[in-house]
Design a protein around this motif. Sequence first.
Motif, PDB file in Angstrom:
ATOM      1  N   UNK A 138      -9.042  29.320  30.738  1.00 40.32           N
ATOM      2  CA  UNK A 138      -8.918  30.451  31.658  1.00 40.32           C
ATOM      3  C   UNK A 138      -8.194  29.955  32.904  1.00 40.32           C
ATOM      4  N   UNK A 139      -7.326  30.791  33.470  1.00 43.04           N
ATOM      5  CA  UNK A 139      -6.576  30.384  34.653  1.00 43.04           C
ATOM      6  C   UNK A 139      -7.301  30.798  35.924  1.00 43.04           C
ATOM      7  N   UNK A 140      -7.452  29.845  36.848  1.00 44.00           N
ATOM      8  CA  UNK A 140      -8.002  30.088  38.179  1.00 44.00           C
ATOM      9  C   UNK A 140      -6.868  29.871  39.179  1.00 44.00           C
ATOM     10  N   UNK A 141      -6.714  30.788  40.131  1.00 39.31           N
ATOM     11  CA  UNK A 141      -5.619  30.666  41.096  1.00 39.31           C
ATOM     12  C   UNK A 141      -5.798  29.462  42.021  1.00 39.31           C
ATOM     13  N   UNK A 142      -7.005  28.945  42.144  1.00 36.18           N
ATOM     14  CA  UNK A 142      -7.246  27.765  42.984  1.00 36.18           C
ATOM     15  C   UNK A 142      -7.203  26.461  42.201  1.00 36.18           C
ATOM     16  N   UNK A 143      -7.733  26.470  40.985  1.00 34.57           N
ATOM     17  CA  UNK A 143      -7.931  25.228  40.226  1.00 34.57           C
ATOM     18  C   UNK A 143      -6.963  25.032  39.057  1.00 34.57           C
ATOM     19  N   UNK A 144      -6.279  26.082  38.645  1.00 36.39           N
ATOM     20  CA  UNK A 144      -5.454  25.990  37.440  1.00 36.39           C
ATOM     21  C   UNK A 144      -6.304  26.323  36.219  1.00 36.39           C
ATOM     22  N   UNK A 145      -6.086  25.620  35.136  1.00 34.63           N
ATOM     23  CA  UNK A 145      -6.830  25.877  33.902  1.00 34.63           C
ATOM     24  C   UNK A 145      -8.264  25.416  34.080  1.00 34.63           C
TER      25      UNK A 145
END
Length: 69
Positions: free
Chosen positions: A27-34
Motif C-alpha cells: 500500500x502506498x503512503x504519501x509519507x513513507x512510500x510502500x
Amino acid sequence: MSVINFNAAKKWNQLPKPVQQQLLDNVFCSSCGVTTIVDYTLHDDEFGLLLKGKCKTCNGNVARLIEDE
C-alpha cells in the motif's frame, strides 16, 4: 479488519490468503512510500474493493483499491 459491507467481505474472502497478504503489504503512503495497511475497513466501491486504514509506520491514513476484473 472491520467490515462495512457484506459484498466487500465476500469479494475479500474470494481472494487466496497469500494474495490478501500481498495486497495488505503493498500500500502506498504519501509519507513513507510502500507500507503495510493496518486497522483497515472493507468497502464495496463501484470500481472494486476498497481498503481504508492506517499506515503501519506513521499511522497516517492510507487506502488501497483492488479493481474488479
